[in-house]
Motif scaffolding. Structure first.
Motif, PDB file in Angstrom:
ATOM      1  N   GLY A 225    -166.204  48.976 -22.942  1.00 43.75           N
ATOM      2  CA  GLY A 225    -165.645  48.328 -24.114  1.00 43.75           C
ATOM      3  C   GLY A 225    -164.223  48.741 -24.430  1.00 43.75           C
ATOM      4  N   ILE A 226    -163.244  48.061 -23.852  1.00 46.26           N
ATOM      5  CA  ILE A 226    -161.868  48.213 -24.324  1.00 46.26           C
ATOM      6  C   ILE A 226    -161.661  47.077 -25.321  1.00 46.26           C
ATOM      7  CG2 ILE A 226    -159.435  48.269 -23.712  1.00 46.26           C
ATOM      8  CD1 ILE A 226    -160.193  49.356 -20.997  1.00 46.26           C
ATOM      9  N   CYS A 227    -161.968  47.370 -26.581  1.00 47.95           N
ATOM     10  CA  CYS A 227    -161.974  46.356 -27.635  1.00 47.95           C
ATOM     11  C   CYS A 227    -160.680  46.423 -28.446  1.00 47.95           C
ATOM     12  CB  CYS A 227    -163.172  46.566 -28.559  1.00 47.95           C
ATOM     13  SG  CYS A 227    -164.771  46.562 -27.703  1.00 47.95           S
ATOM     14  N   HIS A 228    -160.216  45.261 -28.856  1.00 45.54           N
ATOM     15  CA  HIS A 228    -158.967  45.150 -29.608  1.00 45.54           C
ATOM     16  C   HIS A 228    -159.198  44.563 -30.988  1.00 45.54           C
ATOM     17  CE1 HIS A 228    -157.917  44.961 -25.318  1.00 45.54           C
ATOM     18  NE2 HIS A 228    -156.752  45.484 -25.637  1.00 45.54           N
ATOM     19  N   GLN A 333    -155.045  40.791 -20.358  1.00 47.97           N
ATOM     20  CA  GLN A 333    -154.686  41.762 -19.320  1.00 47.97           C
ATOM     21  C   GLN A 333    -155.546  43.011 -19.370  1.00 47.97           C
ATOM     22  OE1 GLN A 333    -150.552  42.908 -19.373  1.00 47.97           O
ATOM     23  NE2 GLN A 333    -150.791  44.441 -17.757  1.00 47.97           N
ATOM     24  N   PHE A 334    -155.826  43.535 -20.568  1.00 45.69           N
ATOM     25  CA  PHE A 334    -156.468  44.843 -20.678  1.00 45.69           C
ATOM     26  C   PHE A 334    -157.907  44.801 -21.205  1.00 45.69           C
ATOM     27  CE2 PHE A 334    -151.900  45.839 -20.950  1.00 45.69           C
ATOM     28  CZ  PHE A 334    -151.800  46.794 -19.955  1.00 45.69           C
ATOM     29  N   GLY A 335    -158.341  43.687 -21.756  1.00 45.60           N
ATOM     30  CA  GLY A 335    -159.682  43.627 -22.315  1.00 45.60           C
ATOM     31  C   GLY A 335    -160.762  43.648 -21.246  1.00 45.60           C
ATOM     32  N   THR A 336    -161.965  44.001 -21.662  1.00 43.12           N
ATOM     33  CA  THR A 336    -163.109  44.060 -20.738  1.00 43.12           C
ATOM     34  C   THR A 336    -164.142  42.986 -21.063  1.00 43.12           C
ATOM     35  OG1 THR A 336    -164.078  45.775 -22.148  1.00 43.12           O
ATOM     36  CG2 THR A 336    -162.843  46.510 -20.208  1.00 43.12           C
ATOM     37  N   LYS A 337    -163.726  41.956 -21.819  1.00 46.08           N
ATOM     38  CA  LYS A 337    -164.581  40.818 -22.161  1.00 46.08           C
ATOM     39  C   LYS A 337    -165.783  41.238 -22.992  1.00 46.08           C
ATOM     40  CE  LYS A 337    -163.155  38.419 -17.912  1.00 46.08           C
ATOM     41  NZ  LYS A 337    -162.063  37.694 -18.555  1.00 46.08           N
ATOM     42  N   HIS A 338    -165.576  42.262 -23.814  1.00 45.05           N
ATOM     43  CA  HIS A 338    -166.654  42.800 -24.657  1.00 45.05           C
ATOM     44  C   HIS A 338    -166.548  42.227 -26.072  1.00 45.05           C
ATOM     45  CE1 HIS A 338    -169.198  45.634 -26.783  1.00 45.05           C
ATOM     46  NE2 HIS A 338    -169.545  46.229 -25.650  1.00 45.05           N
ATOM     47  N   SER A 339    -165.707  42.818 -26.916  1.00 39.76           N
ATOM     48  CA  SER A 339    -165.577  42.394 -28.315  1.00 39.76           C
ATOM     49  C   SER A 339    -164.116  42.440 -28.736  1.00 39.76           C
ATOM     50  CB  SER A 339    -166.402  43.309 -29.231  1.00 39.76           C
ATOM     51  OG  SER A 339    -167.760  43.279 -28.869  1.00 39.76           O
ATOM     52  N   GLU A 340    -163.654  41.375 -29.377  1.00 41.54           N
ATOM     53  CA  GLU A 340    -162.271  41.284 -29.817  1.00 41.54           C
ATOM     54  C   GLU A 340    -162.223  40.697 -31.225  1.00 41.54           C
ATOM     55  OE1 GLU A 340    -160.367  42.746 -27.875  1.00 41.54           O
ATOM     56  OE2 GLU A 340    -161.080  42.469 -25.815  1.00 41.54           O
TER      57      GLU A 340
END
Length: 415
Positions: A225-228, A333-340
């Motif tokens: 989870g690289i969440c923004h 570019q940096f997200g992991t398609k988890h939660s934004e």
């Protein structure tokens, strides 16, 4: 025969019986297990203390020890999760589609158990109970392989589950724990085609990618989870601060916590120093772009490597952007398609963000910390899938079923 293969075969045999159990039998078993966990909470906590002591000896960060730690309150919560699973509708047997063909064939598509589910996870012993509960409810046997950091806790929990199941219609062998902490046990699970029907990895990126890249058993990928959180120009300042704080510090060690705060340049000029101060008051180390560092003097310089890191700790990247498109590009570019998340009062920007961000869960004016099976009303979750086949997002009961067609005829043959 190895421990992995032996226990997987036991689970496979149990799955044949478990798959025929009624909803009432499964629910009763879940409630009995929940009661047993509470009754034997002192034993679980004692075993957990062994894991915590070992973790401190090995220098495990406090944020990870928090994920590992159990107390009476957390055990009560884990048990309550099982009771909630028992109260949820049973998806097994649900009719999804009925087709009556011109030739008289009556076709029914319904939900059925997957069979035997393997789960490879790291240092959260609550996963042992959540996974067992969700699998039992859906008629699936489960083979669990937790991390060595929680071995004593997981062993004791599994013993209590077996003890509780001994007085029910559910076979004890439906829940198996692999106690071999060597990497070879993971490697062997990944190759158990014909015994395990699916593997679900839960944990850090290296664990997940190892399973995804090397397993021959089908895999449901749960994502790091690289969440923004993006604070748009029109964001309500108080809401923005509350959401940013919650997303980062409410529980930073979990996969739905925020790792990068994106801030529109006009909002940053007016409000970022105040939000940064609130984050620093919660002991968050800040790393930022050049503009961030002119507004927040204590921030360290953030690198591309930082933006690509899932910290699971009190560390936060901050990047000031000139417009929504730049925020979207950074997430791509940096997200992991988890939660934004986007915080904005601009409905057009909110709609663009919700529609254009490619992630399992996309939020408008709400913290990413809500990406959770319990919060979504599933009672618990087996994981948060970031892939697009079979299941995506928090995986509750329906995600742990497959489908089956039953066809009834009156002697039809194909011409």
């Amino acid at each position: 025969m190895s421990e992995v293969r032996s226990k997987a075969l036991k689970a496979s045999a149990a799955a044949e019986i478990l798959g025929q159990c009624t909803t009432e039998q499964k629910n009763q078993a879940l409630c009995i297990v929940a009661d047993a966990l509470v009754t034997h909470a002192d034993q679980i906590i004692q075993a957990n203390l062994e894991d915590l002591e070992q973790g401190r000896t090995l220098g495990t960060p406090e944020s990870l020890l928090d994920r590992l730690a159990l107390n009476h309150e957390r055990i009560q919560g884990i048990a309550e999760g099982l009771r909630q699973i028992a109260e949820l509708p049973d998806p097994v047997g649900e009719t999804l589609e009925t087709i009556d063909r011109p030739n008289g064939l009556h076709i029914v598509k319904k939900r059925v158990p997957i069979g035997v589910i393997g789960i490879i996870y790291e240092a959260r012993p609550n996963v042992t109970v959540d996974a067992a509960g969700l699998c039992l409810k859906t008629g699936n046997a489960v083979v669990l392989r937790g991390g060595s950091a929680a071995l004593s806790s997981n062993r004791k929990i599994t013993q209590i589950i077996h003890l509780a199941l001994s007085g029910t219609s559910i076979p004890q062998d439906s829940v198996q724990l692999i106690e071999d902490s060597n990497r070879s046990s993971v490697d062997e699970m990944m190759k158990l085609n014909g015994i395990l029907d699916v593997l679900i990895p839960r944990g850090g990126s290296s664990l997940i990618q190892n399973v995804v890249q090397n397993a021959t058993v089908p895999v449901i990928e749960t994502g790091a989870g690289i969440c923004h959180t993006y604070l748009d120009a029109s964001a309500n300042p108080h809401m923005a601060q509350d959401i940013a704080l919650n997303a980062k510090v409410q529980r930073p060690s979990v996969c739905n916590s925020m790792e990068t705060l994106l801030v529109h340049e006009s909002f940053a000029a007016a409000h970022l120093p105040i939000i940064a101060k609130a984050l620093q008051a919660e002991k968050v180390e800040l790393r930022g772009c050049d503009i961030t560092r002119t507004l927040v003097k204590e921030a360290h310089l953030a690198t591309s490597e930082d933006y690509a890191t899932e910290y699971n700790d009190y560390i936060l990247n901050i990047k000031v952007v000139t417009h929504l498109d730049e925020a979207l590009q950074h997430i791509s570019q940096f997200g992991t398609k988890h939660s934004e998340c986007i915080v904005t009062e601009n409905e057009e920007n909110a709609l663009r963000f919700l529609n254009e961000v490619d992630a399992a869960a996309v939020y408008h004016n709400a913290s990413t910390r809500f990406t959770d099976g319990f919060e979504f009303g599933y009672g618990a979750e087996i994981g948060i899938s970031t892939q697009k086949l079979h299941a995506r997002g928090p995986m509750g009961l329906p995600a742990l079923t497959s489908t089956k067609y039953t066809i009834q005829g009156t002697g039809q043959i194909r011409p």
